[in-house]
Each structure stands twice: as C-alpha cells, then as structure tokens.
Enzyme design. Structure first.
Site, mmCIF file in Angstrom:
data_model
loop_
_atom_site.group_PDB
_atom_site.id
_atom_site.type_symbol
_atom_site.label_atom_id
_atom_site.label_comp_id
_atom_site.label_asym_id
_atom_site.label_seq_id
_atom_site.Cartn_x
_atom_site.Cartn_y
_atom_site.Cartn_z
ATOM 1 N N ASP A 95 32.075 35.492 43.140
ATOM 2 C CA ASP A 95 33.381 34.925 43.670
ATOM 3 C C ASP A 95 33.985 33.662 43.995
ATOM 4 O O ASP A 95 34.934 33.242 44.516
ATOM 5 C CB ASP A 95 33.375 35.636 44.691
ATOM 6 C CG ASP A 95 32.827 35.193 46.257
ATOM 7 O OD1 ASP A 95 31.740 34.276 45.554
ATOM 8 O OD2 ASP A 95 32.978 35.355 47.299
ATOM 9 N N ASP A 149 26.215 37.565 41.767
ATOM 10 C CA ASP A 149 26.311 36.712 42.958
ATOM 11 C C ASP A 149 26.098 37.548 44.210
ATOM 12 O O ASP A 149 26.439 38.185 44.406
ATOM 13 C CB ASP A 149 27.668 35.478 43.449
ATOM 14 C CG ASP A 149 27.882 34.958 44.191
ATOM 15 O OD1 ASP A 149 26.395 34.577 44.367
ATOM 16 O OD2 ASP A 149 28.748 34.424 44.257
ATOM 17 N N ASP A 206 30.382 29.841 41.338
ATOM 18 C CA ASP A 206 30.872 30.580 39.969
ATOM 19 C C ASP A 206 31.760 30.940 38.764
ATOM 20 O O ASP A 206 30.856 31.399 38.101
ATOM 21 C CB ASP A 206 30.607 32.641 40.583
ATOM 22 C CG ASP A 206 29.760 32.367 42.056
ATOM 23 O OD1 ASP A 206 28.626 32.548 41.791
ATOM 24 O OD2 ASP A 206 30.221 33.610 42.555
ATOM 25 N N CYS A 257 58.662 51.867 52.376
ATOM 26 C CA CYS A 257 57.940 50.651 52.586
ATOM 27 C C CYS A 257 59.280 50.091 51.845
ATOM 28 O O CYS A 257 60.070 48.859 52.349
ATOM 29 C CB CYS A 257 56.904 50.383 51.588
ATOM 30 S SG CYS A 257 56.160 50.916 52.326
ATOM 31 N N CYS A 316 55.684 52.180 48.485
ATOM 32 C CA CYS A 316 55.894 53.148 48.561
ATOM 33 C C CYS A 316 57.761 53.423 48.755
ATOM 34 O O CYS A 316 57.966 51.821 49.144
ATOM 35 C CB CYS A 316 55.387 54.688 49.920
ATOM 36 S SG CYS A 316 55.911 54.053 51.044
#
Lengths: 756, 58
Positions: free
Chosen positions: A638, A453, A642, A51, A48
């Site tokens: 992940d 997975d 994989d 920030c 935002c």
C-alpha cells in the site's frame, strides 16, 4: 463539558477545512458560460435512491449552491455555485454533517473527459451499427424468403446503401486498431475482423453491381454490432473502475501555505514551490515536498513512505520527505528540493523503470490472433488456389475464398475475452475490488508466488487498544478525553477503545514526541511516553525508556498504568495466506518496518519467508530475484515505498487505504476490509481464465464445422448469418454463466475512506 | 411490387427516427446515470428535488 483552554497545538482541525484550503477549493471550481461556478464532488457513500434525495435536499438550501445533481453510478455530485469565486466549503461541510463525506474532484486530474469521449463515441457506433443491422436483416430475410429478380435487386441495392455508411462509421474503432497493429508489424484480433468486414462489404457491393445472388451485407454489419457491444461493455467496465479509484483519491498535498518574510502566509500550488521557501505545516497535513524542519517539534507518520508503523518524533533540522503525514505539532519547514525532484518524484522514476522491467505482457486474445490470423488467411489462399486449379473459374473461386474469410471472421473470438472479463469485473466490483483492465485479470490467474507488505496491507494500519490502562472508570474517562484531543495513532486507539464520557479538561497541551497533558479537577494528567508520564508521578524522568511499548497514563502523584496497543491483522489474513499455500504458492512477507514488528506479525502466520527493513530498491531486487527464478509474483502493498514494487511485480493489488501513488501503480484496488479480497480476486481470475479457454474451445469447434463447409463452397449468406450469430450467442452465454459456490467468506463492508 | 417503393423508405425512415432519438437522448445525458434514474422514479416527492423553498421538510 468544557475545553476552557485549548492550545492551538492541541486542537483537532475541523476535518473538512483541514483537508482543503480555501485557495485550493476555489481552484477546483470552474467558471461556466452561464457565469456560474461548477464543480464535482466525489461522495463514495451515495449508494441508493434515498441517498440521492438526501444529498440533493441537503445541498438545495446550502449557502452559495444554485443547483446540485447527484450521480448514483459514478457516486458523484455536480454542483452549480453562484459564481466561480464561491467557496464550496459549506456544501462539503453540510454533506459531512449528514454522513456523506465528500471530496472535491480536481477538474485537471488525469481526465476522464477523454475517457467518456471514447465511451460515447463507441455507444454512437453501437447505435448506428444496430440500426444498420436491424434494417439490413429485414431486407435479407425477404431475400432468403425467396425474393427474386428485380425485387431482390432492389433489396440488395437498399442494403448496400445502408451498409456502406454504417460500415464506414461503425468500423472505425476496428480499422484504426488494425492499422496501428499492422504498422507496428504485429497482428491483433482486429486485423482479421477488419479484413473480414471489408472483404464481405466489398464482395457484396461487387455482387450487387453484377446483379448476383449472394450478398453478405447482413453478416458484415451484424458482426460489427456484436463486436461493438462487447467493446463498449469493456470500455464501460474500465471507466467505472477508474472513477471508483479516483473517488478514493486521498488528496495528497497539492500545495502548501508559504510564509513570506514579513510573516504573512499565502497559498502556493505544488509546482510553485521553490527551494529555500519557508512553509507552515499544520498537524494533520502531509508534507508536500522534501525539506527540513526549521522549528517546531512533532511526530511524523512515515508509514506510507517507509512502512514503519510507529510514528517518529522529529524536531528542528530533521529532514522530511514528501508524503509524510505531520501528526501532532505545527512546524515550519524549509524547502530543499522542488516538487519535481522530491522523494515522490523519485518514487515515480523508479516506478517507470520498474514498469519497463516487467516486460511486455501479451494478452491472451492477441496471442490467439497471432496463431489464428495466419492460419485463416493461409486457408483462404489455399482455397482460392485449389478452386482455381480444380475448376479454372476465377470468379467463383474468389467468391468461395472470400466466403471462407467471412465465415472465419473471429466474432466469437473477439467476444470470447471481453465478455468474460466484463462479467468478472462486475463480480469483483460488487465485492469491493476494482480492476484496472482485463490484462490484470489474465496475469492474476497465472501467479505462483504472493508477496505481502506488512503495514497497511496485512495489518489495518491503525493500531487498536488491546488492554491495560487504569482500572477506575474515572481515570479511564480522563485518559480517553485526553486521547481524543490528539491525532497520534496511539491516542486514537485509546480514544476509540474507551467509550467517551464528558470530562472537564483544562490547559490541554500536546508535547510532540511525548504526549498529551491537561489539568483535570486540579490535578495534572498525562498520556504518552512512559518515561515522560512517570515525571508527574515520581517528579523526575525515569531512566527506563520503554519507548516502543504502549502509551502510559497517570494522574499527578497517582499510579502509572500502561496501555497495550497492537497492530491489528486484517480479517482473513491467516485464511488468505493458508489458502495460497494450499494452492501450492510461495507466500512471503516483505516489510519496510523493523525486525521486531515484522516478526511479531509473522509469528501467527505461516509465511515461507519473512524479510524486514526493506527499502523500495530492496523490494524491487527481491521481486527481480523471484522473477529470475521464473516465478510470477503477485505483490500486495500500500505504501509509497511499495509503489515501485507494485509496478515491478507480475501483477499487483493495493488496499483502498493505500497512498495515491500505490493505488495508481496497482492493477487491483480493494476497498474490502478483509484480506480475502486477494484470494477471492485470484479465484475469480482463475475462473475467468477457464471460461476464456472454454470460449476459445467453442470458437475452434465452430470453425471446425464452418470451415470445411466454406472451403467446399456450400456457404450461403443465410448459413453464414445463422452460424456466426449462433457461435457468438453460445460464447456470450457461456461467459455470463453464473457460478455456484460463493467466493468470499466475509461479507463486503467497504472500508470507509477518510482522507488522512 | 410498387408498394415496396412506399414500404422500404417508410421502414428505413422509422429506423432513422429511432436512431436520431437515441443519439439525442445520449447527447442530453440520459445515459450518464442509469442507476440513479431508475431510483429517482421511486422518489415519492413530487416537487423537483433541488427546490430552494422547502427548508422545513427535514
């Protein structure tokens, strides 16, 4: 609260310093022409306006930083340092302290430099085409309003003078792509577009020279403008997704500390590592290349490599593969294979092979173009022949045939797909799902099988404390204090599960493979493997080795208690699997972890099939099998193990916590905590597919009206301008039509990424 | 109709001016961070943000 004696093995490395070594940091600072150092930080939590201020103010008075500018769109900060040799560590630490964890971006990383070059050249083309379209339209309106004679001639000439350079400049993206397609012997949407634009311009120049009535400069340039806007949005969407994916980059080891024969250490980058070198790996670092442990004992987190969720103890002579996370002890390792033939590299070779096996997917727009272009061109040719035979006048016949090509120029078709995909990508992005490109969305809409997975995908990958342990608050506090000193996942679960309270701990020691030990108030306390903990209770190790169950805790000669630790399912897993099954899909679990772990997880979820202990090759084999059955498989995974399967599947998704390679291989990356990302993305893909089909319907409807008029020779430039713009606007409006029902059950809480 | 000799070059000249302004603003990086620029307007601090002097403000 004192840690009077903290052995080096037991210290938690300062998070920022551990992720980046000094040499690695300085390598990422580039010298500028002004003699300053420049670097870019990825700061995912900038979200935002506040920030921006907070980040820039924090960096303003930071050691070594001359200037800092935050970019909210890319969630990055560009920093100017005093000189190229300045270490940006203070800036990183300061941001971390303010709650903005930052990572240093690698300037040499797969450059988005070329990417932003493409985007800005497209934007320039849009600007030039917009300028041309506006001015030519002004002149054309005067002609349509009834300008006659020399005035009309002047308008036409001025239009030609504007249109020629504009078409030459702004048309390049289409002409280039059309030429490439033709050279490769294919037809894509850019072929009829280029042909239409070029013929419209050519015919109009001829007409202007012949002092004719009808010119199509406006049609040609407005068409380019609309299509370029669509293409620019498409490019923007992909660039945004890519920058979001790079910002997740979890700094896999890109180098290591080499120990020289004289005992000193020096930093080497990944490609400088050679066999037989000796490396020092501190706790919390990833193993950079394949090798074997020389000395030191530790626990290794192999979950990203093999899918096993429980850490494995390892000692001297144990082989280690690149990508493994070293958890508890400092080790020295000998390099066996250089980086280019390490386990990681092997995975990327499998990846390349798997991608080839996937076969070429032809995008919907290109399939449409294959049908559309020949039909339209044939129609134009037939029109020409028909008119020549009917009237015998070549000039008029050619004019009408070209006007058929102009009016069928697939503006609406060209916009039909990208606008839908840009709108869908925007929705996905807001929900924390990044899409790599539009073809992924098309493929996702066609799936009929989903393969998940386990570790890190269906489960969050971080175990949590579910119960057990000592009863008295004092003992719980001691257990928590011990646990907070260790990187071991089970310890972390205990530390997170029990609220921390200050406890004086002395002589803290972590024994890899066993647990943490310390002296509290004169008594020894241990947290770790039950048989090892039992030693201080009974004085000897019990034969009963219940490794695999949760960690135990005991004070010297006190009672022993065991914690229960479980992998946690992601939110929405059960719902996601049920939703897929309800949609008639086959849902499988394909885990690299052991049988017990897989079956425990699968107990509550109605999978069609559960497989465990699968190696990367077996995962691919399973996907091949499914494909041979004619299925379109969505793979969600992940780990490094994989990665090849992600590439081999018809379409793939990976969570943001995935390995770098996994994220790169996947078509979608989601940072939502909940697994409803998968079903949500599927629903958005299905809706996008429906919208694309509707758009094609609208475009066909338009052609059904426009083509007969053109063939009959009734098309004037005014009619062409109105018809073409209307069809484009209708298609765009249909594409961005909002959807009523919400897609996601869970609110979006993007997972906080911390490098591991 | 001689007024056209003035009007057409004027209109095209203005258009070119607009185009040049756009290309300039693009080159100077004003489209790099559209969301950020929108938010910066609302920042209540009038001083330029990265001023090294203001240490105590936090």
């Amino acid at each position: 609260m004192s840690c009077s004696d903290v052995s080096p093995e037991g210290t938690l490395p300062s998070t920022v310093a551990a992720r980046f070594r000094r040499a690695e940091r300085i390598e990422r600072v580039q010298g500028g022409t002004d003699g300053r150092g420049h670097c870019r930080l990825s700061v995912p939590s900038i979200s935002c306006g506040k920030c921006i201020g907070a980040v820039e103010r924090a960096l303003a008075d930071c050691e070594g930083v001359v200037a800092a500018r935050a970019n909210l769109t890319l969630r990055q900060v560009a920093i100017t340092l005093r000189d190229p040799e300045t270490d940006p560590l203070p800036a990183l630490e300061k941001l971390q302290a303010r709650g903005y964890p930052a990572t240093l971006l690698d300037p040499a990383a797969p450059a988005d430099a070329t990417d932003s070059g493409v985007a800005s050249s497209l934007l320039r083309s849009v600007a030039v085409a917009g300028f041309g379209a506006a001015n030519i339209m002004l002149l054309s309106v005067s002609v349509w309003a009834g300008a006659e004679g020399s005035a009309r001639q002047v308008f036409h000439i001025v239009s030609a003078l504007i249109a020629l350079p504009v078409v030459a400049y702004s048309g390049r993206p289409f002409f280039g792509s059309a030429l490439r397609a033709l050279k490769a012997g294919r037809l894509n949407m850019d072929v009829p577009i280029s042909l239409g634009v070029l013929l419209a311009t050519g015919l109009s120049v001829f007409e202007t020279a012949m002092n004719g009535r009808h010119v199509f400069f406006d049609a040609a340039v407005v068409l380019l403008f609309f299509l370029l806007v669509g293409r620019y949005l498409d490019q923007l969407m992909r660039a945004k997704a890519r920058s979001a994916v790079t910002s997740l980059s979890r700094l896999a080891a890109r180098g290591a500390m080499r120990e020289l024969p004289d005992g000193t250490t020096t930093y080497l980058t990944l490609d400088q590592l050679q066999p037989d070198m000796v490396l020092r790996i501190a706790p919390g670092e990833r193993i950079p290349v394949d090798g074997c442990i020389l000395d030191g004992t530790t626990d290794l987190d192999r979950s990203l490599v093999t899918g096993e969720h429980a850490p494995v103890p390892a000692g001297p002579n144990a082989p280690v593969e690149a990508g493994i996370l070293n958890l508890t002890g400092a080790i020295r390792m000998r390099v066996i294979r250089p980086a280019e033939s390490s386990f990681l590299a092997e995975v990327s070779r499998m990846l390349a092979a798997a991608e080839q096996g996937r076969g070429v997917y032809v995008r919907i727009a290109d399939r449409a173009a294959r049908l559309y272009a020949p039909v339209v061109h044939l129609l134009a040719a037939l029109t020409l022949v028909g008119w020549v035979l009917a009237t015998g006048r070549w000039y008029e016949s050619i004019f009408i045939a070209i006007s058929v090509l102009i009016i069928t120029c697939p503006c609406a078709l060209g916009l039909a797909v990208p606008v839908v995909h840009v709108a869908a990508a925007g929705r996905l992005f807001r929900e924390g799902i990044m899409m790599k490109d539009g073809s992924a969305l098309e493929r996702l809409a066609t799936i009929d099988t989903a393969v998940f997975d386990k570790t890190g995908t269906i489960t969050t990958g971080t175990p949590v404390l579910t119960g057990g342990g000592p009863v008295s608050p004092e003992e719980r506090a001691i257990a928590s204090a011990l646990a907070s000193r260790s990187l071991h996942p089970a310890s972390r679960a205990v530390a997170l599960g029990i609220p921390a309270s200050p406890v004086a701990i002395e002589q803290l020691r972590e024994t890899p493979g066993c647990g943490v030990e310390a002296v509290v108030g004169g008594r020894r306390a241990r947290l770790g493997r039950p048989d090892w903990v039992a030693e201080i209770v009974t004085g000897h190790r019990t034969a009963d080795s219940t490794a695999g169950s949760g960690p135990a805790f005991a004070l010297e000669s006190g009672p022993l208690s065991t914690f229960t630790i479980a992998e946690t399912l992601r939110d929405g897993t059960v719902e996601a699997v049920a939703a897929f099954r309800a949609a008639g899909m086959r849902v499988e679990l394909l885990s690299g972890d052991g049988k017990e772990a897989a079956q425990t997880i699968a107990r509550d979820i109605p999978f069609d099939r559960v497989a465990w202990g699968a190696t990367p090759a077996q995962k691919i084999a399973r996907l091949e099998e499914l494909r041979a059955e004619g299925r379109h498989v969505l793979m969600v995974g992940d780990g490094l193990n994989d990665t090849a399967a992600l590439a081999a599947a018809h379409v793939s998704m990976a969570p943001g916590s995935a390995s770098d390679a996994g994220r790169l291989a996947a078509d979608f990356v989601f940072t939502r905590d909940s697994l409803d990302a998968v079903t949500g993305a599927y629903r958005i893909a299905r809706r996008a597919e429906t919208l694309v089909r509707q758009n094609f319907g609208l475009a066909i409807l338009y052609n059904c009206i426009a083509i007969p008029l053109a063939v009959a020779g009734y098309v004037t430039p005014l009619l062409a301008a109105i018809a073409m713009s209307t069809s484009s606007i209708v298609v765009v409006a249909n594409s961005i039509r909002p959807e009523r029902q919400p897609t996601f059950r869970f609110a979006n809480h993007p997972a906080q990424e911390t490098a591991g | 109709m001689s007024v056209l000799a003035l009007l057409i070059p004027t209109s095209i000249g203005l258009g070119l001016l607009g185009l040049a302004a756009f290309l300039w603003s693009m080159r100077s990086g004003q489209y790099d961070d559209l969301r950020g620029s929108a938010e910066r307007v609302l920042d209540s601090d009038d001083e330029p943000l990265p001023a090294r002097a203001e240490e105590k403000g936090e």
